[in-house]
Design an enzyme around this catalytic site. Structure first.
Site, PDB file in Angstrom:
ATOM      1  CB  CYS A   1      -0.984  -0.002   1.165  1.00 36.88           C
ATOM      2  SG  CYS A   1      -0.268   0.250   2.792  1.00 36.88           S
TER       3      CYS A   1
ATOM      4  NE  ARG B   1      -4.648   1.716   1.888  1.00 39.10           N
ATOM      5  CZ  ARG B   1      -4.498   2.386   0.761  1.00 39.10           C
ATOM      6  NH1 ARG B   1      -5.421   2.272  -0.202  1.00 39.10           N
ATOM      7  NH2 ARG B   1      -3.452   3.151   0.566  1.00 39.10           N
TER       8      ARG B   1
ATOM      9  CG  ASP C   1      -4.599   5.416   2.746  1.00 37.49           C
ATOM     10  OD1 ASP C   1      -4.730   4.871   3.865  1.00 37.49           O
ATOM     11  OD2 ASP C   1      -3.558   5.991   2.386  1.00 37.49           O
TER      12      ASP C   1
END
Length: 357
Positions: free
Chosen positions: A215, A221, A325
């Site tokens: 990520c 994440r 996000d």
């Protein structure tokens, strides 16, 4: 020698139509090294190369094929572990010695084995496909001397060795003069020669292939995905590993919300520190799964030779879209991301279980 420079896919057709014959001996670039080659069924060409190199004909040659499916088709016996290793490292700078009784390779086989590689240079793979034959490949040198890697020197001092030469565009050259690591998959995994890929890395991948999550910062994440998969690997006793990395800097702690949500599910990720993505991390991964399409595009831009094993997590599970996000957002946004990732990890686990059946 007629030398063709800056070769791309379109140039291949012109070369084949103009100068290539079944008895040609030619200069090529694997993506890491310049070499001399010929079609695997070209007995005269193979004998010429043995003679030019002053080489013992009992040593065999590396065979370059267009894709890993060719190796699967030509090799006699490959285990699931063997095939996963091939999927991870090829195309690339790894040569695999396998059992092979196919008579096509009688001239280059050694004790019933053949050394195969899929070259990193996609233009060369395209050429192999178009001439409808695997090619043998070896370094440009006389036996006992170091391989020649300088194109100017080769063009001057070795020009009589070749009928023609092909040098790809810069974007298809990923290293210069880097020898491949050679391993044997006959009776398990053994190292014959360590080259640009460390054998300890190959050995680790052979035992337990690595799934890498990517990520932006590796704090929200991708750590959730990493630790959820680690938990599933433990519970299901799967022979895989899980890790994560990010586009940005090293050394950041996991976000408090990500850590809290994992802890609520009995998973302690408090020790996690972010890592910035490197080529070594990606090369050592069997599968690379990103949280967004832009992460996938970033890896394709900076590590194009490894893009064949990069997917978004959504894509790999048959869906579309990104996982948004939640960085610096409230806990509800984290819960949304967590639920999506958890769902996709369950899908991934089902796929991994199928891999070992």
């Amino acid at each position: 020698m007629k030398l063709f420079k800056n070769i791309d896919f379109k140039n291949n057709e012109k070369i084949i139509n103009k100068v290539y014959t079944n008895e040609s001996v030619f200069l090529h670039h694997t993506g890491f090294m310049l070499g001399i080659g010929t079609a695997v069924a070209n007995d005269k060409g193979i004998e010429k190369i043995y003679s030019l190199k002053l080489r013992d004909s009992a040593k065999g040659f590396v065979v370059l094929v267009k894709n890993i499916e060719d190796i699967f088709n030509y090799a006699d016996d490959l285990t699931e572990k063997d095939m996963k290793l091939i999927e991870q490292y090829l195309p690339g700078n790894l040569t695999l010695v396998v059992k092979c009784s196919n008579p096509l390779f009688d001239k280059v086989a050694l004790n019933g084995t053949v050394a195969f590689r899929v070259p990193q240079n996609p233009v060369l793979c395209h050429f192999i496909d178009k001439i409808n034959s695997p090619i043998i490949s070896t370094s440009i040198n006389r036996s006992g001397f170091e391989p020649e890697v300088d194109l100017k020197t080769i063009s001057k001092d070795y020009k009589d060795w070749f009928d023609f030469g092909m040098v790809p565009k810069k974007q298809y050259i990923f290293g210069q003069g880097q020898a491949s690591t050679i391993i044997s998959l006959v009776d398990g995994l053994n190292c014959i020669r360590e080259g640009s890929i460390p054998f300890y890395e190959i050995k680790e991948s052979y035992g337990k292939p690595l799934v890498m999550f990517v990520c932006t910062g590796n704090v929200c994440r991708s750590p959730i995905a990493e630790y959820l998969l680690k938990d599933e690997i433990r519970k299901n006793k799967l022979d895989f590993r899980s890790a994560s990395t990010g586009i940005l800097q090293d050394g950041m702690v996991i976000s408090a919300n990500s850590a809290s949500l994992l802890l609520l599910n009995g998973i302690d990720a408090a020790s996690h520190l972010s890592r910035k993505v490197t080529e070594a991390q990606l090369r050592g991964s069997w599968l690379i799964l990103t949280m967004e399409e832009r992460h996938k595009e970033h890896l394709a831009k900076f590590f194009p030779h490894l893009s064949y094993k990069v997917f978004t997590l959504m894509e790999f599970c048959g869906d579309s879209g990104d996982i948004d996000d939640p960085y610096k957002k409230d806990i509800e946004d984290y819960k949304v991301a967590y639920k999506i990732i958890d769902d996709k990890i369950q899908c991934l686990v089902r796929i991994l279980k199928d891999e070992v059946r």
